[in-house]
Design a protein around this motif. Structure first.
Motif, PDB file in Angstrom:
ATOM      1  N   LEU A 270     -41.840  28.706  50.856  1.00  0.00           N
ATOM      2  CA  LEU A 270     -42.214  27.528  51.047  1.00  0.00           C
ATOM      3  C   LEU A 270     -41.238  27.046  52.250  1.00  0.00           C
ATOM      4  CD1 LEU A 270     -43.696  24.628  51.194  1.00  0.00           C
ATOM      5  CD2 LEU A 270     -42.346  23.837  49.465  1.00  0.00           C
ATOM      6  N   ILE A 271     -39.772  27.507  52.210  1.00  0.00           N
ATOM      7  CA  ILE A 271     -38.740  27.049  52.990  1.00  0.00           C
ATOM      8  C   ILE A 271     -38.883  27.753  54.367  1.00  0.00           C
ATOM      9  CG2 ILE A 271     -36.352  27.194  53.311  1.00  0.00           C
ATOM     10  CD1 ILE A 271     -35.953  26.826  50.219  1.00  0.00           C
ATOM     11  N   MET A 272     -39.370  28.923  54.169  1.00  0.00           N
ATOM     12  CA  MET A 272     -39.664  29.523  55.473  1.00  0.00           C
ATOM     13  C   MET A 272     -40.816  29.071  56.311  1.00  0.00           C
ATOM     14  SD  MET A 272     -37.354  31.579  55.648  1.00  0.00           S
ATOM     15  CE  MET A 272     -36.228  32.514  54.517  1.00  0.00           C
ATOM     16  N   LEU A 273     -41.666  28.161  55.871  1.00  0.00           N
ATOM     17  CA  LEU A 273     -42.520  27.269  56.620  1.00  0.00           C
ATOM     18  C   LEU A 273     -42.064  25.990  57.247  1.00  0.00           C
ATOM     19  CD1 LEU A 273     -45.950  27.732  54.482  1.00  0.00           C
ATOM     20  CD2 LEU A 273     -45.122  28.786  56.545  1.00  0.00           C
ATOM     21  N   LEU A 274     -40.919  25.630  56.665  1.00  0.00           N
ATOM     22  CA  LEU A 274     -40.401  24.433  57.154  1.00  0.00           C
ATOM     23  C   LEU A 274     -39.570  24.479  58.695  1.00  0.00           C
ATOM     24  CD1 LEU A 274     -38.800  23.272  53.846  1.00  0.00           C
ATOM     25  CD2 LEU A 274     -40.820  22.280  54.832  1.00  0.00           C
ATOM     26  N   GLU A 275     -39.711  23.347  59.251  1.00  0.00           N
ATOM     27  CA  GLU A 275     -39.034  23.125  60.356  1.00  0.00           C
ATOM     28  C   GLU A 275     -37.853  22.277  60.357  1.00  0.00           C
ATOM     29  OE1 GLU A 275     -41.673  22.166  63.741  1.00  0.00           O
ATOM     30  OE2 GLU A 275     -43.297  22.460  62.361  1.00  0.00           O
ATOM     31  N   MET A 276     -36.742  22.440  60.697  1.00  0.00           N
ATOM     32  CA  MET A 276     -35.579  21.766  60.569  1.00  0.00           C
ATOM     33  C   MET A 276     -35.169  20.959  61.861  1.00  0.00           C
ATOM     34  SD  MET A 276     -34.852  22.597  57.452  1.00  0.00           S
ATOM     35  CE  MET A 276     -35.464  23.951  56.225  1.00  0.00           C
ATOM     36  N   LYS A 277     -34.837  20.017  61.590  1.00  0.00           N
ATOM     37  CA  LYS A 277     -34.719  18.968  62.807  1.00  0.00           C
ATOM     38  C   LYS A 277     -33.612  17.927  62.736  1.00  0.00           C
ATOM     39  CE  LYS A 277     -37.084  16.019  66.265  1.00  0.00           C
ATOM     40  NZ  LYS A 277     -38.368  15.181  66.773  1.00  0.00           N
ATOM     41  N   ASN A 278     -32.521  17.580  63.655  1.00  0.00           N
ATOM     42  CA  ASN A 278     -31.604  16.909  63.554  1.00  0.00           C
ATOM     43  C   ASN A 278     -31.677  15.450  64.285  1.00  0.00           C
ATOM     44  OD1 ASN A 278     -29.443  18.366  61.750  1.00  0.00           O
ATOM     45  ND2 ASN A 278     -29.231  19.770  63.685  1.00  0.00           N
ATOM     46  N   VAL A 279     -31.796  14.356  63.946  1.00  0.00           N
ATOM     47  CA  VAL A 279     -32.302  13.213  64.654  1.00  0.00           C
ATOM     48  C   VAL A 279     -30.944  12.135  64.267  1.00  0.00           C
ATOM     49  CG1 VAL A 279     -33.985  11.381  64.560  1.00  0.00           C
ATOM     50  CG2 VAL A 279     -34.432  13.598  63.461  1.00  0.00           C
ATOM     51  N   PRO A 280     -30.385  11.825  65.562  1.00  0.00           N
ATOM     52  CA  PRO A 280     -29.396  10.882  65.534  1.00  0.00           C
ATOM     53  C   PRO A 280     -29.811   9.425  65.078  1.00  0.00           C
ATOM     54  CG  PRO A 280     -29.629  11.831  67.731  1.00  0.00           C
ATOM     55  CD  PRO A 280     -30.956  12.181  66.897  1.00  0.00           C
ATOM     56  N   ILE A 281     -28.574   8.902  65.114  1.00  0.00           N
ATOM     57  CA  ILE A 281     -28.898   7.478  64.247  1.00  0.00           C
ATOM     58  C   ILE A 281     -29.773   6.541  65.210  1.00  0.00           C
ATOM     59  CG2 ILE A 281     -26.739   6.460  65.297  1.00  0.00           C
ATOM     60  CD1 ILE A 281     -26.357   4.880  62.660  1.00  0.00           C
TER      61      ILE A 281
END
Length: 361
Positions: free
Chosen positions: A139-150
Motif C-alpha cells: 500500500l505504501i508503494m501506491l502512495l504519493e508523498m507531498k510537502n505543502v508549505p504553511i
C-alpha cells in the motif's frame, strides 16, 4: 515448418497516456520478464493489456531493433475495455551499463528509506490495523508523498475529490465559507475521504496551518485497495458517517440515532443544541467514570443521572468531562413527560460552569 518468432523476454513498458482506464495510471511500469508480465503492486492484471503486450513482444517486425532506435518511441494501446491506455517501450530490463545499475541501486535505497520513515506512522493508524505488514508495504508503494508549505490550500471547496490524504507531519484546518475554522487535523489524521466515498464535491476547503507532509492515495488506487481489503471500506464508511454527523451537529441539527465523540462537541454545546431545538429525547453518555443519562422534554431537562448523582448534581458533575461518547434518541421513558424541569436550563449551565471554575481555583 512453423516460423520462429523473436521474443523480447525482458523489457519494461511505460504507461504514457490513459483515458478512463479503471486500473492503470500514467507513469506506471509494465514489466516483461522471462515472457511473463508483471504489473504494479495491488493492481489486477488486465487480459486486454496482457493480450496486447503478448502481440507486441512476439512480433518480429515490431521489435526489430526497437531498443536501439534513436527516434520517437513506438506507441501501443491496450485495445480498450471501459477505457484505454497507451504505452511505450522504455528499456530492456537487463541493464548493461554500470551507470544504470547504480541508478537502480539508488532507487532501491530511496524506496527503503521511504518505507523506514513512514511505515511506523501508518502501522499505528486504526484504518490500517487489519492489514498485515506485507500488505501495508504494498500500500505504501501506491502512495504519493507531498510537502505543502504553511497557509496553502490542499482541497478547494466544490471541486471533485481526487485523493485520500494522510497527514504524516504538520497540521491542517477545515475552513467554513465565512473563513472560520471548523476543525483541525494533525499527524495520522485522514481527510478527503468524504468526497471520494460519497462521489460528491468537496464540501469545505482544507488549508495547511503548518508546514505539512501528506501521503496521497488516488481515487483509482483507493478503489483497488478497498476491493482487495473490504475491511478498509467498512472503516472508511464508518469514518464518513461520523464526520457527516459531526458536521450536522455543528450546523445546529441533531436527529434520532445520532452518536458522536465529546472530543468533537462538548457536553455543554450538546445540551445547548437540544435545548435550542426544543427537542424531546434522551442522551445516553458513556464516560470514563461511568454511564450518564439526560432526558429532555421540549428542550428542558426533566431528569439526569451520573454515577450516584441525580438531576442538578448529575449535570454539574458531567459538565467538566472532556472525553466519551454520546447517543441521542428521540423520546423519553413513559412517565417522565409529566415531570417538571429540574431547573432553568441557562441557570443550570451557568451554575455548573461556575462550580468548575471554583474547583480549578
Amino acid at each position: 515448418m512453423k516460423k520462429q518468432v523473436d521474443k523480447l523476454n525482458n523489457a519494461i513498458f511505460l504507461v504514457t497516456e490513459e483515458h478512463s482506464c479503471p486500473i492503470y495510471n500514467v507513469g506506471e511500469e509494465l514489466k516483461v520478464e522471462n515472457f511473463c508480465l508483471s504489473v504494479p503492486a495491488f493492481k489486477p492484471q488486465c487480459l486486454y493489456l496482457s493480450q496486447s503486450i503478448m502481440n507486441v513482444i512476439t512480433t518480429r517486425a515490431t521489435f526489430s531493433g526497437l531498443s536501439r532506435r534513436t527516434g520517437p518511441k513506438t506507441r501501443f494501446d491496450c485495445g480498450g475495455c471501459q477505457g484505454m491506455i497507451y504505452f511505450e517501450f522504455k528499456k530492456e530490463k537487463d541493464f548493461a551499463t554500470l551507470q544504470m545499475k547504480l541508478l537502480i541501486e539508488s532507487e532501491l535505497r530511496r524506496r527503503k528509506q521511504h518505507l523506514d520513515r513512514f511505515f511506523s506512522i501508518l502501522r499505528n493508524l486504526d484504518v490500517f490495523e487489519a492489514l498485515d505488514d506485507d500488505a501495508l508495504i504494498d500500500l505504501i508503494m501506491l502512495l504519493e508523498m507531498k510537502n505543502v508549505p504553511i497557509d496553502r490550500v490542499i482541497l478547494k471547496k466544490d471541486e471533485p475529490g481526487s485523493h485520500l490524504f494522510i497527514i504524516l507531519d504538520g497540521r491542517v484546518a477545515v475552513i467554513d465559507e465565512d473563513g472560520s475554522r471548523i476543525t483541525e487535523f494533525g499527524q495520522g489524521a485522514i481527510f478527503g475521504e468524504m468526497s471520494l466515498l460519497s462521489d460528491e464535491p468537496v464540501t469545505n476547503a482544507v488549508y495547511t496551518i503548518a508546514d505539512t507532509q501528506v501521503a496521497m492515495l488516488s481515487l483509482k488506487n483507493l478503489r483497488h485497495v478497498l476491493k482487495k481489503y473490504p475491511v478498509l471500506q467498512i472503516f472508511l464508511f464508518k469514518l464518513l458517517v461520523d464526520r457527516a454527523q459531526t458536521m450536522t451537529l455543528r450546523s445546529g441539527n441533531i436527529t434520532s440515532g445520532m452518536s458522536g465523540e465529546l472530543a468533537e462537541i462538548s457536553i455543554v454545546d450538546l445540551l445547548q443544541l437540544i435545548n435550542s431545538a426544543q427537542k424531546t429525547g434522551t442522551i445516553d453518555l458513556i464516560l470514563e467514570e461511568g454511564k450518564a443519562v439526560v432526558c429532555f422534554k421540549e428542550g428542558e431537562i426533566v431528569q439526569a443521572r451520573f454515577k450516584n448523582h441525580r438531576d442538578k448534581d448529575a449535570i454539574y458533575a458531567m459538565l467538566g468531562v472532556k472525553s466519551g461518547r454520546f447517543t441521542y434518541t428521540k423520546g423519553i421513558a413513559p412517565g417522565l413527560g409529566a415531570l417538571p424541569p429540574i431547573g432553568g436550563f441557562i441557570g443550570l449551565i451557568m451554575e455548573g460552569l461556575q462550580r468548575i471554575d471554583e474547583d480549578k481555583d
